[in-house]
Design a protein around this motif. Structure first.
Motif, mmCIF file in Angstrom:
data_model
loop_
_atom_site.group_PDB
_atom_site.id
_atom_site.type_symbol
_atom_site.label_atom_id
_atom_site.label_comp_id
_atom_site.label_asym_id
_atom_site.label_seq_id
_atom_site.Cartn_x
_atom_site.Cartn_y
_atom_site.Cartn_z
ATOM 1 N N GLY A 1 0.836 -1.192 0.000
ATOM 2 C CA GLY A 1 0.000 0.000 0.000
ATOM 3 C C GLY A 1 0.872 1.242 0.000
ATOM 4 N N LEU A 2 0.525 2.203 -0.838
ATOM 5 C CA LEU A 2 1.273 3.456 -0.959
ATOM 6 C C LEU A 2 0.293 4.627 -0.795
ATOM 7 N N PRO A 3 -0.080 4.940 0.439
ATOM 8 C CA PRO A 3 -1.126 5.935 0.652
ATOM 9 C C PRO A 3 -0.667 7.383 0.695
ATOM 10 N N HIS A 4 0.643 7.618 0.865
ATOM 11 C CA HIS A 4 1.085 8.982 1.153
ATOM 12 C C HIS A 4 2.204 9.476 0.250
ATOM 13 N N THR A 5 2.395 8.864 -0.905
ATOM 14 C CA THR A 5 3.443 9.325 -1.815
ATOM 15 C C THR A 5 2.918 10.331 -2.837
ATOM 16 N N GLY A 6 1.621 10.456 -2.961
ATOM 17 C CA GLY A 6 1.037 11.349 -3.956
ATOM 18 C C GLY A 6 1.292 12.815 -3.645
ATOM 19 N N THR A 7 1.425 13.608 -4.683
ATOM 20 C CA THR A 7 1.638 15.055 -4.526
ATOM 21 C C THR A 7 0.598 15.876 -5.292
ATOM 22 N N ARG A 8 -0.433 15.238 -5.778
ATOM 23 C CA ARG A 8 -1.470 15.955 -6.527
ATOM 24 C C ARG A 8 -2.461 16.605 -5.564
ATOM 25 N N ILE A 9 -2.653 17.902 -5.730
ATOM 26 C CA ILE A 9 -3.648 18.653 -4.966
ATOM 27 C C ILE A 9 -4.529 19.400 -5.971
ATOM 28 N N PRO A 10 -5.815 19.106 -6.038
ATOM 29 C CA PRO A 10 -6.685 19.806 -6.990
ATOM 30 C C PRO A 10 -6.612 21.318 -6.793
ATOM 31 N N ASP A 11 -6.786 22.043 -7.877
ATOM 32 C CA ASP A 11 -6.621 23.493 -7.850
ATOM 33 C C ASP A 11 -7.522 24.162 -6.813
ATOM 34 N N ASP A 12 -8.755 23.647 -6.665
ATOM 35 C CA ASP A 12 -9.677 24.296 -5.740
ATOM 36 C C ASP A 12 -9.251 24.121 -4.293
ATOM 37 N N VAL A 13 -8.460 23.101 -4.010
ATOM 38 C CA VAL A 13 -7.906 22.912 -2.667
ATOM 39 C C VAL A 13 -6.598 23.675 -2.536
ATOM 40 N N LEU A 14 -5.769 23.593 -3.548
ATOM 41 C CA LEU A 14 -4.461 24.246 -3.501
ATOM 42 C C LEU A 14 -4.591 25.745 -3.257
ATOM 43 N N SER A 15 -5.584 26.370 -3.874
ATOM 44 C CA SER A 15 -5.757 27.822 -3.745
ATOM 45 C C SER A 15 -6.151 28.229 -2.331
ATOM 46 N N ARG A 16 -6.628 27.276 -1.542
ATOM 47 C CA ARG A 16 -7.048 27.570 -0.174
ATOM 48 C C ARG A 16 -5.955 27.294 0.848
ATOM 49 N N LEU A 17 -4.911 26.596 0.431
ATOM 50 C CA LEU A 17 -3.807 26.306 1.340
ATOM 51 C C LEU A 17 -2.899 27.520 1.481
ATOM 52 N N ASN A 18 -2.320 27.680 2.668
ATOM 53 C CA ASN A 18 -1.311 28.708 2.854
ATOM 54 C C ASN A 18 0.052 28.172 2.395
ATOM 55 N N ALA A 19 1.099 28.952 2.599
ATOM 56 C CA ALA A 19 2.430 28.548 2.133
ATOM 57 C C ALA A 19 2.876 27.250 2.804
ATOM 58 N N THR A 20 2.529 27.061 4.071
ATOM 59 C CA THR A 20 2.881 25.822 4.772
ATOM 60 C C THR A 20 2.213 24.629 4.116
ATOM 61 N N GLY A 21 0.928 24.748 3.809
ATOM 62 C CA GLY A 21 0.220 23.650 3.159
ATOM 63 C C GLY A 21 0.753 23.359 1.774
ATOM 64 N N GLN A 22 1.038 24.408 1.028
ATOM 65 C CA GLN A 22 1.519 24.217 -0.340
ATOM 66 C C GLN A 22 2.918 23.606 -0.381
ATOM 67 N N ALA A 23 3.654 23.694 0.715
ATOM 68 C CA ALA A 23 4.996 23.091 0.772
ATOM 69 C C ALA A 23 4.943 21.568 0.878
ATOM 70 N N MET A 24 3.813 21.025 1.333
ATOM 71 C CA MET A 24 3.598 19.559 1.385
ATOM 72 C C MET A 24 4.719 18.825 2.137
ATOM 73 N N ALA A 25 5.165 19.393 3.250
ATOM 74 C CA ALA A 25 6.319 18.828 3.960
ATOM 75 C C ALA A 25 6.086 17.402 4.444
ATOM 76 N N ASP A 26 4.834 17.009 4.663
ATOM 77 C CA ASP A 26 4.552 15.716 5.277
ATOM 78 C C ASP A 26 4.336 14.589 4.267
ATOM 79 N N THR A 27 4.746 14.819 3.045
ATOM 80 C CA THR A 27 4.707 13.765 2.034
ATOM 81 C C THR A 27 5.637 12.617 2.423
ATOM 82 N N ASP A 28 5.266 11.406 2.079
ATOM 83 C CA ASP A 28 6.180 10.256 2.235
ATOM 84 C C ASP A 28 7.135 10.268 1.037
ATOM 85 N N TRP A 29 8.046 11.220 1.055
ATOM 86 C CA TRP A 29 8.922 11.473 -0.090
ATOM 87 C C TRP A 29 9.696 10.233 -0.512
ATOM 88 N N HIS A 30 9.657 9.952 -1.817
ATOM 89 C CA HIS A 30 10.485 8.928 -2.466
ATOM 90 C C HIS A 30 10.175 7.489 -2.038
#
Length: 260
Positions: A14-43
């Protein structure tokens, strides 16, 4: 679209947290911290890629800030009394808000995201586990995760390298848990813990029904074992190459495991 690669062994990754796609309607509501996506399961998908032939993988491309497919769809906390993030997170792992003021999702929006993104992931995961259980008489879900090794908001100190979660031994056969623990213990360059801070998320707990032939185990890796833990979250080739050896041994053992 949920990404499924089918194999013929009893093992599903299972790979639940590797995705980086955020729909535009959600992305526009995120602040800079949210848009940085720091909590991704990178790589993590790259780390496990090609380790073992015959494994099935199920991955969502949607980022966990949209909805966390490893959380209870009813919104019930997996770790009562401890800091954590919610089904549709409002903060990052450091406890900082990820939305612009007043732009957080309401109940209706959470329900829509659950239907659009959470449910399809679990429909696909269920289908693959049932397909393989029908062939082999059992199936094993190995849920792939990673997290920064130092996050004071979530846990004290430095996280062990291998964090094995079976919800206190309830989500898989004891022998299967022991196999994974023994491999981690034998990888002397790394530390490990079983059912420490991370005991397995909703996915592990929901699917892990060993008496029904469904075994589930979560592996939460400290990101320091294979990458740099600060932006831009760089892959560390030498570290990753070394880590792939015990991971290959774990997956091979799970693939060849069978109930007594």
């Amino acid at each position: 679209m949920i990404e499924v690669v089918r194999g013929d062994s009893p093992l599903v990754l299972g790979l639940p947290h590797t995705g980086t796609r955020i729909p535009d309607d959600v992305l526009s509501r995120l602040n800079a911290t949210g848009q940085a996506m720091a909590d991704t399961d990178w790589h993590i998908d790259r780390l496990y890629d090609g380790l073992l032939a015959g494994t099935t993988t199920v991955r969502t491309p949607i980022h966990r800030y949209v909805i966390d497919v490893n959380r209870d769809p009813a919104g019930i906390s997996l770790y009562p009394g401890q800091n954590t993030t919610t089904l549709c997170p409002l903060t990052d792992f450091d406890g900082s808000p990820i939305y612009r003021p007043g732009m957080e999702p309401d109940a209706g929006e959470i329900a829509r995201r659950r239907e659009s993104y959470h449910a399809p992931y679990h429909v696909a995961l269920t289908a693959e586990l049932e397909r393989l259980r029908a062939v082999h008489g059992f199936a094993i879900l190995y849920d792939c995760h990673s997290i920064r090794s130092h996050i004071p908001f979530l846990f004290d100190g430095i996280l062990p390298d291998f964090n094995i979660g079976t919800n206190s031994g309830t989500t898989c056969a004891l022998g299967l848990e022991r196999c994974v623990q023994d491999i981690c213990a034998g990888a002397t360059d790394y530390s490990h813990v079983v059912n420490g801070r991370f005991k397995g998320g909703w996915t592990t707990r929901h699917y892990g029904r060993p008496t029904e032939g469904l075994h589930a185990i979560q592996m939460e890796l400290a990101q320091s074992t294979y990458m740099e833990e600060t932006p831009p979250w760089t892959w560390a080739p030498d570290k990753a190459h070394a880590l792939r050896r015990p991971l290959t041994e774990i997956l091979t053992t799970l693939k060849n495991w069978s109930p007594a």
